[in-house]
Motif scaffolding. Structure first.
Motif, PDB file in Angstrom:
ATOM      1  N   GLU A 199      68.861 -16.877  25.537  1.00 49.71           N
ATOM      2  CA  GLU A 199      68.715 -16.201  24.392  1.00 49.71           C
ATOM      3  C   GLU A 199      68.989 -16.843  23.233  1.00 49.71           C
ATOM      4  N   ASN A 200      69.901 -17.760  23.166  1.00 48.81           N
ATOM      5  CA  ASN A 200      70.369 -18.535  22.058  1.00 48.81           C
ATOM      6  C   ASN A 200      69.288 -19.899  21.812  1.00 48.81           C
ATOM      7  N   ASN A 201      68.683 -20.383  22.905  1.00 47.26           N
ATOM      8  CA  ASN A 201      67.949 -21.469  22.909  1.00 47.26           C
ATOM      9  C   ASN A 201      66.604 -21.413  22.795  1.00 47.26           C
ATOM     10  N   SER A 202      66.262 -20.974  24.192  1.00 44.52           N
ATOM     11  CA  SER A 202      64.644 -20.788  24.374  1.00 44.52           C
ATOM     12  C   SER A 202      63.815 -19.711  23.850  1.00 44.52           C
ATOM     13  N   TYR A 203      64.586 -18.655  23.815  1.00 43.85           N
ATOM     14  CA  TYR A 203      64.118 -17.315  23.266  1.00 43.85           C
ATOM     15  C   TYR A 203      63.593 -17.602  21.711  1.00 43.85           C
ATOM     16  N   PRO A 204      64.320 -18.300  20.699  1.00 39.03           N
ATOM     17  CA  PRO A 204      63.934 -18.409  19.414  1.00 39.03           C
ATOM     18  C   PRO A 204      62.898 -19.482  19.569  1.00 39.03           C
ATOM     19  N   ARG A 205      62.931 -20.376  20.360  1.00 40.17           N
ATOM     20  CA  ARG A 205      61.602 -21.394  20.348  1.00 40.17           C
ATOM     21  C   ARG A 205      60.658 -20.709  20.901  1.00 40.17           C
ATOM     22  N   PHE A 206      60.549 -19.910  21.745  1.00 33.19           N
ATOM     23  CA  PHE A 206      59.446 -19.292  22.064  1.00 33.19           C
ATOM     24  C   PHE A 206      58.776 -18.266  21.189  1.00 33.19           C
ATOM     25  N   LEU A 207      59.532 -17.747  20.527  1.00 29.36           N
ATOM     26  CA  LEU A 207      59.051 -16.721  19.293  1.00 29.36           C
ATOM     27  C   LEU A 207      58.395 -17.672  17.960  1.00 29.36           C
ATOM     28  N   GLU A 208      58.788 -19.064  18.186  1.00 29.87           N
ATOM     29  CA  GLU A 208      58.095 -19.878  17.012  1.00 29.87           C
ATOM     30  C   GLU A 208      56.902 -20.606  17.793  1.00 29.87           C
ATOM     31  N   SER A 209      56.735 -20.459  18.990  1.00 33.63           N
ATOM     32  CA  SER A 209      55.648 -21.311  19.701  1.00 33.63           C
ATOM     33  C   SER A 209      54.089 -20.798  19.325  1.00 33.63           C
ATOM     34  N   GLU A 210      53.339 -21.629  19.351  1.00 39.35           N
ATOM     35  CA  GLU A 210      51.740 -21.738  19.217  1.00 39.35           C
ATOM     36  C   GLU A 210      51.201 -20.178  19.835  1.00 39.35           C
ATOM     37  N   PHE A 211      51.653 -20.348  21.219  1.00 39.38           N
ATOM     38  CA  PHE A 211      51.174 -19.314  22.175  1.00 39.38           C
ATOM     39  C   PHE A 211      51.658 -17.800  21.653  1.00 39.38           C
ATOM     40  N   TYR A 212      52.711 -17.959  21.267  1.00 43.29           N
ATOM     41  CA  TYR A 212      53.388 -16.557  20.937  1.00 43.29           C
ATOM     42  C   TYR A 212      52.679 -15.974  19.352  1.00 43.29           C
ATOM     43  N   GLN A 213      52.732 -17.072  18.567  1.00 47.38           N
ATOM     44  CA  GLN A 213      51.989 -16.596  17.388  1.00 47.38           C
ATOM     45  C   GLN A 213      50.438 -16.063  17.548  1.00 47.38           C
ATOM     46  N   GLU A 214      49.922 -16.859  18.432  1.00 49.38           N
ATOM     47  CA  GLU A 214      48.403 -16.367  18.842  1.00 49.38           C
ATOM     48  C   GLU A 214      48.482 -14.869  19.195  1.00 49.38           C
ATOM     49  N   LEU A 215      49.431 -14.472  19.963  1.00 48.87           N
ATOM     50  CA  LEU A 215      49.431 -13.401  20.698  1.00 48.87           C
ATOM     51  C   LEU A 215      49.439 -12.170  19.740  1.00 48.87           C
ATOM     52  N   CYS A 216      50.241 -12.679  18.592  1.00 47.81           N
ATOM     53  CA  CYS A 216      50.694 -11.604  17.483  1.00 47.81           C
ATOM     54  C   CYS A 216      49.494 -11.344  16.366  1.00 47.81           C
ATOM     55  N   LYS A 217      48.430 -12.316  16.414  1.00 41.42           N
ATOM     56  CA  LYS A 217      47.300 -12.300  15.435  1.00 41.42           C
ATOM     57  C   LYS A 217      46.584 -11.307  16.056  1.00 41.42           C
ATOM     58  N   LYS A 218      45.559 -10.962  15.227  1.00 37.77           N
ATOM     59  CA  LYS A 218      44.583  -9.844  15.550  1.00 37.77           C
ATOM     60  C   LYS A 218      43.492 -10.384  16.357  1.00 37.77           C
ATOM     61  N   THR A 219      43.172 -11.815  16.177  1.00 37.71           N
ATOM     62  CA  THR A 219      42.125 -12.076  17.056  1.00 37.71           C
ATOM     63  C   THR A 219      42.748 -12.687  18.291  1.00 37.71           C
ATOM     64  N   PRO A 220      42.138 -12.443  19.342  1.00 34.00           N
ATOM     65  CA  PRO A 220      42.949 -12.743  20.611  1.00 34.00           C
ATOM     66  C   PRO A 220      42.362 -14.055  21.197  1.00 34.00           C
TER      67      PRO A 220
END
Length: 228
Positions: A199-220
């Motif tokens: 929760e304190n280490n990997s999770y924040p890095r996951f939220l900043e990752s390229e892949f997660y950012q792409e998932l949050c975009k409208k274009t898949p």
């Protein structure tokens, strides 16, 4: 009159030289700017290639973990199990995962994406241990409880275990004693520790990752998730 004509000629020649100098300077600047533009275009193209490679790797891992979670799900119909597909979440669903770590872990696609991310960071043993503990807590048979406890201990806890997790010596010792007469709380302290680490280490890095950012975009990245 001749002197004046000479002066005029010299003045014209000087003006031409100045104009030529300015023109060369201008062209030089343009060439330099062109060079800069070309190099920045090359950098952008390289970045684009890297991004595509990262995302391709992610999709391969994600496909594996989605397939795995589908296979491990006990379903009444084998046919249904074969054709089960986890669809890519909507950007709104993906954004929910950033609100709480539990939101991410509770979502099949989110969990698979997080596992793929941890694999890329070479610390997938944390989520695997957490999942093994979740499964362990649901075990009803005392015999199975003991055999599962020993397997978890051998895989994750003992020194030089193949997927050894990072927990303190005291907790390890306590687990070694507790698994002799296994109960559902054998791994509670270790599971809390690993959850907190993620929760304190990997999770924040996951939220900043390229892949997660792409998932949050409208274009898949892809129209639908990989299934089995």
């Amino acid at each position: 009159g001749r002197a004046a004509a000479g002066q005029r000629a010299r003045g014209e020649a000087g003006a031409m030289q100045s104009a030529l100098f300015l023109a060369l300077q201008h062209d030089g600047g343009r060439m330099e700017r062109g060079g800069r533009r070309r190099s920045s275009e090359a950098e952008e193209a390289e970045k684009g290639r890297m991004k595509r490679t990262i995302i391709k790797d992610w999709k391969t891992r994600l496909s594996y973990f989605l397939q795995n979670s589908s296979n491990s799900t006990k379903m009444k119909s084998k046919k249904a199990g074969k054709h089960r597909t986890y669809f890519r979440p909507s950007p709104e669903e993906a954004q929910l995962w950033s609100e709480a770590f539990d939101e991410l872990l509770a979502n099949k696609y989110g969990l698979a994406a997080f596992r793929a991310f941890l694999k890329s960071e070479f610390c997938e043993e944390n989520i695997e241990f957490w999942l093994a503990c979740e499964d362990f807590k649901k075990t009803k048979s005392p015999q199975k409880l003991t055999s599962k406890a020993k397997k978890i201990y051998n895989d994750f806890i003992e020194k030089e275990a193949p997927k050894e997790i990072n927990i303190d010596f005291q907790t390890k010792n306590m687990i070694a004693q507790n698994i002799q007469e296994a109960t559902h709380t054998c791994f509670s302290a270790a599971q809390k520790r690993v959850y907190s680490l993620m929760e304190n280490n990997s999770y924040p890095r996951f939220l900043e990752s390229e892949f997660y950012q792409e998932l949050c975009k409208k274009t898949p990245i892809t129209r639908a998730a990989q299934g089995t």
